[in-house]
Design an enzyme around this catalytic site. Structure first.
Site, mmCIF file in Angstrom:
data_model
loop_
_atom_site.group_PDB
_atom_site.id
_atom_site.type_symbol
_atom_site.label_atom_id
_atom_site.label_comp_id
_atom_site.label_asym_id
_atom_site.label_seq_id
_atom_site.Cartn_x
_atom_site.Cartn_y
_atom_site.Cartn_z
ATOM 1 N N GLU A 440 -26.088 35.072 -15.187
ATOM 2 C CA GLU A 440 -27.272 34.201 -15.213
ATOM 3 C C GLU A 440 -27.513 33.539 -13.855
ATOM 4 O OE1 GLU A 440 -29.866 33.920 -16.721
ATOM 5 O OE2 GLU A 440 -28.988 35.389 -18.056
HETATM 6 C C1 LIG Z 1 -19.906 40.396 -18.223
HETATM 7 C C2 LIG Z 1 -21.245 40.421 -17.573
HETATM 8 C C3 LIG Z 1 -22.387 40.292 -18.334
HETATM 9 C C4 LIG Z 1 -23.652 40.359 -17.745
HETATM 10 N N1 LIG Z 1 -24.775 40.341 -18.516
HETATM 11 C C5 LIG Z 1 -25.979 40.632 -17.954
HETATM 12 C C6 LIG Z 1 -27.151 40.851 -18.761
HETATM 13 O O1 LIG Z 1 -27.117 40.721 -19.992
HETATM 14 N N2 LIG Z 1 -28.305 41.219 -18.147
HETATM 15 C C7 LIG Z 1 -28.388 41.371 -16.792
HETATM 16 O O2 LIG Z 1 -29.451 41.722 -16.312
HETATM 17 N N3 LIG Z 1 -27.305 41.147 -15.996
HETATM 18 C C8 LIG Z 1 -26.116 40.795 -16.544
HETATM 19 N N4 LIG Z 1 -25.008 40.608 -15.755
HETATM 20 C C9 LIG Z 1 -25.162 40.685 -14.312
HETATM 21 C C10 LIG Z 1 -25.035 39.315 -13.643
HETATM 22 O O3 LIG Z 1 -26.120 38.496 -13.966
HETATM 23 C C11 LIG Z 1 -24.866 39.572 -12.128
HETATM 24 O O4 LIG Z 1 -23.558 40.089 -11.960
HETATM 25 C C12 LIG Z 1 -25.089 38.328 -11.315
HETATM 26 O O5 LIG Z 1 -26.444 37.959 -11.369
HETATM 27 C C13 LIG Z 1 -24.693 38.484 -9.855
HETATM 28 O O6 LIG Z 1 -25.143 39.693 -9.313
HETATM 29 P P1 LIG Z 1 -24.108 40.651 -8.572
HETATM 30 O O7 LIG Z 1 -22.932 40.822 -9.456
HETATM 31 O O8 LIG Z 1 -24.802 41.871 -8.139
HETATM 32 O O9 LIG Z 1 -23.631 39.819 -7.315
HETATM 33 P P2 LIG Z 1 -24.342 39.767 -5.878
HETATM 34 O O10 LIG Z 1 -25.798 39.529 -6.028
HETATM 35 O O11 LIG Z 1 -23.906 40.928 -5.089
HETATM 36 O O12 LIG Z 1 -23.687 38.439 -5.277
HETATM 37 C C14 LIG Z 1 -22.340 38.391 -4.789
HETATM 38 C C15 LIG Z 1 -22.051 36.996 -4.223
HETATM 39 O O13 LIG Z 1 -22.940 36.731 -3.134
HETATM 40 C C16 LIG Z 1 -23.669 35.538 -3.354
HETATM 41 N N5 LIG Z 1 -25.053 35.724 -2.892
HETATM 42 C C17 LIG Z 1 -25.878 36.761 -3.137
HETATM 43 N N6 LIG Z 1 -27.068 36.546 -2.566
HETATM 44 C C18 LIG Z 1 -27.020 35.362 -1.962
HETATM 45 C C19 LIG Z 1 -27.938 34.564 -1.224
HETATM 46 N N7 LIG Z 1 -29.202 34.977 -1.013
HETATM 47 N N8 LIG Z 1 -27.534 33.357 -0.762
HETATM 48 C C20 LIG Z 1 -26.274 32.917 -1.002
HETATM 49 N N9 LIG Z 1 -25.366 33.620 -1.697
HETATM 50 C C21 LIG Z 1 -25.728 34.816 -2.176
HETATM 51 C C22 LIG Z 1 -23.616 35.288 -4.855
HETATM 52 O O14 LIG Z 1 -23.702 33.904 -5.159
HETATM 53 C C23 LIG Z 1 -22.257 35.868 -5.236
HETATM 54 O O15 LIG Z 1 -21.260 34.894 -5.070
HETATM 55 C C24 LIG Z 1 -23.749 40.493 -16.336
HETATM 56 C C25 LIG Z 1 -22.583 40.587 -15.555
HETATM 57 C C26 LIG Z 1 -21.354 40.582 -16.151
HETATM 58 C C27 LIG Z 1 -20.129 40.755 -15.286
#
Ligand SMILES: Cc1cc2nc3c(=O)[nH]c(=O)nc-3n(C[C@H](O)[C@H](O)[C@H](O)COP(=O)(O)OP(=O)(O)OC[C@H]3O[C@@H](n4cnc5c(N)ncnc54)[C@H](O)[C@@H]3O)c2cc1C
Length: 595
Positions: A440
């Site tokens: 989220e």
């Molecule tokens: C168990 C689980 C359930 C989930 N359920 C859903 C779901 O139902 N539907 C859905 O759509 N998604 C879902 N997700 C996905 C989840 O919402 C994402 O993993 C999350 O939004 C972060 O995206 P990412 O993992 O690609 O991390 P990234 O976007 O790659 O981010 C990695 C790190 O970099 C930081 N970062 C990235 N961009 C910036 C920026 N511009 N400025 C500062 N910091 C930044 C982030 O804060 C984070 O710490 C789920 C994930 C998991 C693991």
């Protein structure tokens, strides 16, 4: 073993004596929400959570979900529990009566949600996602889509998902690639791969309704070219039954650190039939309704986990005999004293307790703001409540989940080595809590939302409203000597928030990295200040209770816990204000190669 008993007395105290739930029940649609009805709902929810959901928490973690050839099976007992859950009407308590819902206050929904996540976070994911899908569709769906889907999503016979994330696109939704091709019949053919989709496939409901972000063929790039579509697993027939299979299939489930009983799915959309929700290219606006509901829901997960962690640790600390009290034996006839005599163990328990109780008040207050924002008969009151809600949403999401994780870790620490082994069940809380800080919108992104959008929106009006609300409380209680120990530190904390926001306004325009560098610290500073405000309100209610002369132990305990918060947690605001003013320089000085 981990322990959970719904803290009903505390919940009632917050509703009746701290947040003034009467203001909510006085709103036009809630005339029939009597104290007796509220009590009956809380008692029944507690029974279900303690006796049905909590016993499945450990077995669900042990067994996990099973994937076979596109089909996902939830762990043993989940289907029966879900049937009991929907038969009891629990998915429908706050939904719209126009679509068969019970229309009870969101505040009450928060209380029930807290119990569900305390008992079984994985189980709570299934109805939780449906709730978000329901809200988005209710706010932005065309009437025929609402008629077709809302009653079934509401009563829980169908469940919902939110499909945003793709392999190359997490936080940065502007990069998403899933395509939506318009069809002659007004529908769209959706093609693409979504990952990490909670409840994307499972065996609890007869149909699954995906709310999926995708791009139209002529859409502009970035976030301005994203539209929202509703894509059912089975296409509903004219009489509302699940009909032919649609072109969406689960390709795999993730093997993960925690919430193992919640199915996290790779979803492949292959020309799946969908219908647009909201306007073309404005899908993110529509999805934000779902995301905001989900963010508050995830915040409640932090509180829920923290409560179970605290209850488990407190029970263990009263039982485990190790060492002697520094001030002389307290269990002279036993081989050692219970570890609760040690100041350091008390420190850990009180961090958890002062968080859970203050956060409960803050959460239910936020719940009451939702009710006022939707149902006040006065437009200014609706706007004021909505402003506060917008501002507090990222704070609740990030601070509650950070503290849920910290509380779970402190529970393990309280158990010592016995917390690290699986037998006692508290290590599961650490694993389950961890995801709440990530999904989220990771907590760093919540902080950017607060600093980059919420503080600046409407020329800073929402922030002024929060400061006004807290300053009003300070002014009303400043002259009361009994309240000084709560009001004075609150006043200092508010001063630090004002200084920090001022620093940011002076510096972030010149250098945008200043905002990024300050964001997480400022969110925590504001969260602690909001918590101090809640502890002020709790203390006021406790003094009133003491004056009435009943249940003195309960009220004295509240005051003592509030004092711990004011003296041993709130001082963190001093350090946070210093950190914020240290600026971005130390963060940005190193070249990437130096890491
Ligand atoms: C168990 C689980 C359930 C989930 N359920 C859903 C779901 O139902 N539907 C859905 O759509 N998604 C879902 N997700 C996905 C989840 O919402 C994402 O993993 C999350 O939004 C972060 O995206 P990412 O993992 O690609 O991390 P990234 O976007 O790659 O981010 C990695 C790190 O970099 C930081 N970062 C990235 N961009 C910036 C920026 N511009 N400025 C500062 N910091 C930044 C982030 O804060 C984070 O710490 C789920 C994930 C998991 C693991």
């Amino acid at each position: 073993m981990a322990t959970y008993k719904a803290p009903l007395k505390d919940m009632r105290f917050v509703l009746r004596e701290v947040i003034d739930f009467k203001e909510v029940t006085a709103l036009p649609p809630f005339g029939e929400v009597t104290p007796d009805l509220v009590d009956a709902i809380l008692e029944e929810a507690a029974k279900l959570c303690e006796n049905v959901l909590f016993p499945l928490n450990r077995s669900g973690d042990e067994e996990g979900c099973h994937y076979e050839n596109g089909v996902v099976r939830t762990p043993k007992g989940f289907k029966e529990a879900y049937t009991q859950f929907i038969d009891g009407g629990w998915t429908n308590i706050t939904t719209d009566p126009k679509f068969g819902g019970q229309g009870l206050p969101a505040t009450l929904g928060f209380v029930v949600q807290e119990m569900i996540t305390s008992a079984n976070l994985s189980f709570g994911m299934y109805p939780g996602l449906s709730h978000g899908a329901y809200e988005a569709l209710r706010a932005h769906g065309k009437p025929e889509l609402q008629q077709r889907y809302l009653p079934k999503l509401g009563d829980g016979t169908w469940s919902g998902t939110m499909c945003l994330t793709e392999p190359h696109c997490g936080t940065d939704l502007g990069m998403l690639r899933t395509r939506a091709e318009p069809q002659a019949d007004g529908s769209y053919a959706i093609t693409g791969t979504k990952i990490f989709i909670s409840a994307g496939e499972h065996d609890l409901t007869e149909n699954i309704i995906h709310l999926c972000l995708a791009r139209l063929p002529d859409a502009p790039g970035g976030t301005k070219g994203i539209s929202l579509f509703i894509v059912p697993k089975f296409l509903p027939t004219e009489d509302g039954k699940p009909g032919a299979a649609n072109g969406v299939r689960c390709g795999a489930i993730e093997h993960k650190m925690g919430i193992k009983a919640s199915a996290t799915c790779v979803m492949n959309f292959d020309g799946a039939k969908g219908w647009m929700v909201g306007e073309p290219n404005k899908g993110l606006n529509a999805m934000f309704v779902m995301m905001n509901a989900a963010r508050l829901g995830v915040g409640m997960q932090g509180l829920g986990i923290a409560e179970t962690a605290y209850q488990s640790a407190a029970a263990y600390a009263k039982d485990r005999l190790q060492g002697r009290s520094l001030t002389g034996p307290k269990n002279a006839n036993g081989p050692a004293d219970p570890i609760i005599v040690h100041p350091d163990v008390r420190r850990m328990l009180l961090i958890q307790k002062s968080f859970a109780e203050g956060a409960r008040a803050l959460a239910y207050w936020v719940g009451s703001l939702i009710d006022k924002a939707h149902h006040s008969d006065n437009a200014e009151a609706r706007e004021a409540a909505d402003d506060l809600l917008q501002l507090l949403t990222p704070i609740v999401k990030a601070y509650f989940t950070d503290m849920g994780s910290e509380s779970a870790n402190l529970a393990v620490q309280t158990y010592g080595g016995h917390g690290f082994i699986r037998e006692h069940g508290v290590e599961q809380l650490v694993r389950d809590a961890r995801i709440t800080q990530l999904y989220e919108g990771a907590n760093g992104i919540q902080a950017l939302d607060l600093v980059g959008r919420k503080l600046m929106m409407k020329g800073g009006k929402p922030a002024q409203r929060l400061l006004g609300e807290i300053n009003g409380f300070i002014a009303a209680n400043k002259a009361d000597p009994k309240m000084a120990e709560f009001v004075e530190p609150l006043e200092k904390a508010i001063g630090r928030v004002q200084e920090s926001v001022m620093y940011l306004m002076q510096n972030a325009m010149k250098n945008p990295d200043e905002a990024g560098a300050a964001a997480t610290d400022l969110l925590r500073l504001m969260a602690l200040t909001a918590m101090a405000y809640m502890w002020g309100r709790i203390a006021k209610a406790a003094h009133a209770g003491l004056q009435a002369g009943t249940d003195n132990d309960f009220y004295e305990t509240k005051l003592a816990t509030g004092r711990f918060f004011a003296k041993r947690v709130l001082p963190q605001t001093t350090a946070l204000a210093h950190q914020i003013k240290a600026g971005s320089e130390t963060l940005m000085a190193l070249k990437a190669e130096a890491f």
